[in-house]
Scaffold this motif. Structure first.
Motif, PDB file in Angstrom:
ATOM      1  N   THR A   1       0.880  -1.113   0.101  1.00 30.60           N
ATOM      2  CA  THR A   1      -0.142   0.065   0.148  1.00 30.60           C
ATOM      3  C   THR A   1       0.832   1.143   0.116  1.00 30.60           C
ATOM      4  N   VAL A   2       1.779   1.181   0.780  1.00 30.44           N
ATOM      5  CA  VAL A   2       3.015   2.308   0.737  1.00 30.44           C
ATOM      6  C   VAL A   2       3.552   2.504  -0.758  1.00 30.44           C
ATOM      7  N   SER A   3       4.060   1.571  -1.151  1.00 31.69           N
ATOM      8  CA  SER A   3       4.357   1.576  -2.509  1.00 31.69           C
ATOM      9  C   SER A   3       3.460   2.234  -3.553  1.00 31.69           C
ATOM     10  N   LYS A   4       2.113   1.666  -3.372  1.00 32.21           N
ATOM     11  CA  LYS A   4       1.057   2.361  -4.557  1.00 32.21           C
ATOM     12  C   LYS A   4       0.822   3.911  -4.177  1.00 32.21           C
ATOM     13  N   ALA A   5       0.804   4.185  -2.834  1.00 35.96           N
ATOM     14  CA  ALA A   5       0.579   5.435  -2.502  1.00 35.96           C
ATOM     15  C   ALA A   5       1.528   6.544  -2.973  1.00 35.96           C
ATOM     16  N   VAL A   6       2.825   6.063  -2.804  1.00 35.26           N
ATOM     17  CA  VAL A   6       3.971   6.988  -3.004  1.00 35.26           C
ATOM     18  C   VAL A   6       4.206   7.031  -4.669  1.00 35.26           C
ATOM     19  N   ASN A   7       3.772   5.981  -5.186  1.00 35.07           N
ATOM     20  CA  ASN A   7       4.191   5.945  -6.845  1.00 35.07           C
ATOM     21  C   ASN A   7       2.863   6.238  -7.618  1.00 35.07           C
ATOM     22  N   GLY A   8       1.750   6.643  -6.889  1.00 36.46           N
ATOM     23  CA  GLY A   8       0.452   7.288  -7.542  1.00 36.46           C
ATOM     24  C   GLY A   8      -0.061   6.121  -8.272  1.00 36.46           C
ATOM     25  N   ARG A   9      -0.098   5.031  -7.786  1.00 37.15           N
ATOM     26  CA  ARG A   9      -0.778   3.759  -8.472  1.00 37.15           C
ATOM     27  C   ARG A   9      -2.416   3.831  -7.983  1.00 37.15           C
ATOM     28  N   TYR A  10      -3.100   2.867  -8.807  1.00 35.25           N
ATOM     29  CA  TYR A  10      -4.533   2.842  -8.366  1.00 35.25           C
ATOM     30  C   TYR A  10      -4.753   2.043  -7.503  1.00 35.25           C
ATOM     31  N   GLY A  11      -5.879   1.910  -6.715  1.00 38.01           N
ATOM     32  CA  GLY A  11      -6.206   0.906  -5.834  1.00 38.01           C
ATOM     33  C   GLY A  11      -5.910   1.318  -4.233  1.00 38.01           C
ATOM     34  N   VAL A  12      -5.721   2.331  -3.828  1.00 37.46           N
ATOM     35  CA  VAL A  12      -5.557   2.954  -2.541  1.00 37.46           C
ATOM     36  C   VAL A  12      -6.527   4.271  -2.229  1.00 37.46           C
ATOM     37  N   ALA A  13      -7.554   4.011  -1.481  1.00 33.70           N
ATOM     38  CA  ALA A  13      -8.425   5.225  -1.011  1.00 33.70           C
ATOM     39  C   ALA A  13      -7.580   6.729  -0.771  1.00 33.70           C
ATOM     40  N   GLU A  14      -8.299   7.600  -1.100  1.00 33.94           N
ATOM     41  CA  GLU A  14      -7.775   8.849  -1.018  1.00 33.94           C
ATOM     42  C   GLU A  14      -7.206   9.178   0.379  1.00 33.94           C
ATOM     43  N   HIS A  15      -7.965   9.102   1.449  1.00 33.52           N
ATOM     44  CA  HIS A  15      -7.715   9.154   2.704  1.00 33.52           C
ATOM     45  C   HIS A  15      -6.525   8.312   3.332  1.00 33.52           C
ATOM     46  N   THR A  16      -6.263   6.927   2.442  1.00 30.66           N
ATOM     47  CA  THR A  16      -5.077   6.382   3.113  1.00 30.66           C
ATOM     48  C   THR A  16      -3.832   6.884   2.318  1.00 30.66           C
ATOM     49  N   VAL A  17      -3.935   7.355   1.096  1.00 32.16           N
ATOM     50  CA  VAL A  17      -2.995   7.922   0.357  1.00 32.16           C
ATOM     51  C   VAL A  17      -2.352   9.209   1.003  1.00 32.16           C
ATOM     52  N   ALA A  18      -3.467   9.965   1.519  1.00 35.91           N
ATOM     53  CA  ALA A  18      -3.026  10.984   2.483  1.00 35.91           C
ATOM     54  C   ALA A  18      -2.429  10.817   3.791  1.00 35.91           C
ATOM     55  N   ARG A  19      -2.710   9.633   4.471  1.00 34.75           N
ATOM     56  CA  ARG A  19      -2.160   9.288   5.719  1.00 34.75           C
ATOM     57  C   ARG A  19      -0.662   8.914   5.363  1.00 34.75           C
ATOM     58  N   VAL A  20      -0.801   7.984   4.379  1.00 39.57           N
ATOM     59  CA  VAL A  20       0.705   7.471   3.782  1.00 39.57           C
ATOM     60  C   VAL A  20       1.697   8.773   3.615  1.00 39.57           C
ATOM     61  N   LEU A  21       1.417   9.465   2.835  1.00 40.98           N
ATOM     62  CA  LEU A  21       2.097  10.714   2.452  1.00 40.98           C
ATOM     63  C   LEU A  21       2.367  11.503   3.405  1.00 40.98           C
ATOM     64  N   ASP A  22       1.688  11.630   4.387  1.00 37.34           N
ATOM     65  CA  ASP A  22       1.852  12.388   5.568  1.00 37.34           C
ATOM     66  C   ASP A  22       3.067  11.817   6.450  1.00 37.34           C
ATOM     67  N   VAL A  23       3.018  10.658   6.721  1.00 37.30           N
ATOM     68  CA  VAL A  23       3.956   9.826   7.163  1.00 37.30           C
ATOM     69  C   VAL A  23       5.307   9.752   6.328  1.00 37.30           C
ATOM     70  N   VAL A  24       5.380   9.815   5.072  1.00 35.39           N
ATOM     71  CA  VAL A  24       6.447   9.857   4.138  1.00 35.39           C
ATOM     72  C   VAL A  24       7.138  11.251   4.676  1.00 35.39           C
ATOM     73  N   GLU A  25       6.294  12.375   4.523  1.00 41.05           N
ATOM     74  CA  GLU A  25       7.049  13.655   4.886  1.00 41.05           C
ATOM     75  C   GLU A  25       7.353  13.641   6.238  1.00 41.05           C
ATOM     76  N   ARG A  26       6.922  13.244   7.412  1.00 46.82           N
ATOM     77  CA  ARG A  26       7.611  13.337   8.597  1.00 46.82           C
ATOM     78  C   ARG A  26       8.598  12.357   8.715  1.00 46.82           C
ATOM     79  N   LEU A  27       8.686  11.152   8.521  1.00 45.34           N
ATOM     80  CA  LEU A  27       9.982  10.512   8.443  1.00 45.34           C
ATOM     81  C   LEU A  27      11.026  10.835   7.307  1.00 45.34           C
ATOM     82  N   GLY A  28      10.719  11.493   6.468  1.00 49.12           N
ATOM     83  CA  GLY A  28      11.706  11.817   5.394  1.00 49.12           C
ATOM     84  C   GLY A  28      12.024  10.668   4.472  1.00 49.12           C
ATOM     85  N   TYR A  29      11.076   9.894   4.255  1.00 51.11           N
ATOM     86  CA  TYR A  29      11.327   8.680   3.499  1.00 51.11           C
ATOM     87  C   TYR A  29      11.500   9.173   1.873  1.00 51.11           C
ATOM     88  N   GLU A  30      12.516   8.334   1.428  1.00 57.09           N
ATOM     89  CA  GLU A  30      12.739   8.389  -0.001  1.00 57.09           C
ATOM     90  C   GLU A  30      12.621   7.387  -0.767  1.00 57.09           C
TER      91      GLU A  30
END
Length: 336
Positions: A20-49
């Motif tokens: 799910t993280v991979s799909k959210a980060v790479n903009g793929r289909y199959g992940v709910a918008e609120h889940t994408v938003a939550r994942v991207l918030d964590v990405v920003e907070r942790l500084g994940y690349e």
């Protein structure tokens, strides 16, 4: 030194699977918008690349320069034409990437660079980027930047001088009540146009009137609302300077709906000189910034960085010019 965040760290913090993280980060289909938003918030907070960046440590290049834009609106489209023209005879290909799908969400530039750097592009030209916090393992040149990192190469127009020139022209025509539709306060160019407007008033000895200043944020619907409020005042302005052409065109539309004639009842000046400015009736008087030249200079700049060349000038400012067309005239009537 703290270790680099991994995709597993992001998954654990967001309470989702690694896929799910991979799909959210790479903009793929199959992940709910609120889940994408939550994942991207964590990405920003942790500084994940993402792994795209991790794999960019390879030695060979892609031969591609990326241009990141918030949306394909007239300004960025003209800049893209300039980049394309400058790279036409070079060994580089051009990849245009828009963040509009992400709704302008905070940090979209960083996520986009993470996806593209190293595996898809050798360097990036960022048009109206949020420079603060943006890092990359490839060279970056910013066009019309936000305030932020002083070490980032930038190319922009003389927004202050252009705005001042527009105000001087309106004053020379005889206007004293001059309204202003401001742009986005987070853009350095927008702040400079605001400063140029105010400097023009001071230079002419005209007291600043807060009721004549409205913030349109470069968003047509907001501009229309602000223009309506501005032009329905008992003592309405005889001229309006808008911080970009699309805002100026919206002002003209609202004026027409109110039964005001341009330029007989209201003079309007824009900023940019997008192609639409010369196609409307009356044609728009505007401050022309060299949008295609901005793109070309940015492309030349980034190509030089890729070639290992050093530049004496880190920040380039290009001149603007006033283009007088049919939307401006002296104010009508006594005492105006």
């Amino acid at each position: 030194m703290s270790r680099r965040a991994t995709i597993h760290d992001v998954a654990a913090a967001a309470g989702v699977s690694v896929s799910t993280v991979s799909k959210a980060v790479n903009g793929r289909y199959g992940v709910a918008e609120h889940t994408v938003a939550r994942v991207l918030d964590v990405v920003e907070r942790l500084g994940y690349e993402s792994s795209l960046v991790a794999s960019s440590m390879r030695s060979h290049r892609t031969g591609v320069i990326g241009v990141l834009v918030a949306d394909f609106e007239p300004f960025s489209a003209e800049v893209l034409k300039g980049v394309g023209a400058a790279l036409r005879d070079s060994r580089y290909d051009l990849l245009a990437y828009s963040g509009s799908r992400q709704g302008g969400s905070a940090g979209w530039e960083r996520r986009s660079l993470s996806r593209l750097s190293g595996t898809l592009i050798d360097a990036a030209i960022m048009v109206t980027p949020t420079v603060i916090g943006v890092t990359s393992e490839v060279p970056i040149v910013a066009v019309d930047p936000h305030s932020g990192r002083a070490d980032l190469p930038t190319v922009e127009s003389d927004s202050y001088g252009g705005a001042l020139h527009a105000m001087q022209y309106l004053v020379q025509l005889g206007h004293r009540r001059i309204g202003f539709i401001a742009g986005r306060p987070d853009l350095r160019s927008s702040e400079a146009r605001d400063a140029g407007y105010r400097a023009g008033l001071r230079e002419a000895g005209i007291p600043a009137d807060p009721s004549l200043v409205r913030v349109g944020l470069y968003q047509p619907e907001i501009v229309r609302e602000q223009a309506l409020a501005l032009l329905q005042q008992r003592e309405r302005p005889t001229a309006v300077f808008a911080a970009n052409d699309l805002s100026a065109l919206a002002v003209i539309e609202v004026a027409g709906e109110l039964g005001l004639r341009v330029p007989q009842d209201l003079s309007v000046i824009g900023f940019d000189d997008v192609p639409e400015a010369s196609r409307v009736h009356p044609a728009l008087t505007t401050v022309a910034q060299p949008m295609r030249r901005l793109g070309a200079v940015a492309a030349e700049f980034v190509a030089a960085l890729l070639a290992g060349e050093t530049r004496d000038e880190l920040h380039v400012t290009l001149p603007t010019r006033l283009v007088v067309r049919g939307s401006t005239a002296p104010p009508a009537g006594p005492g105006r």
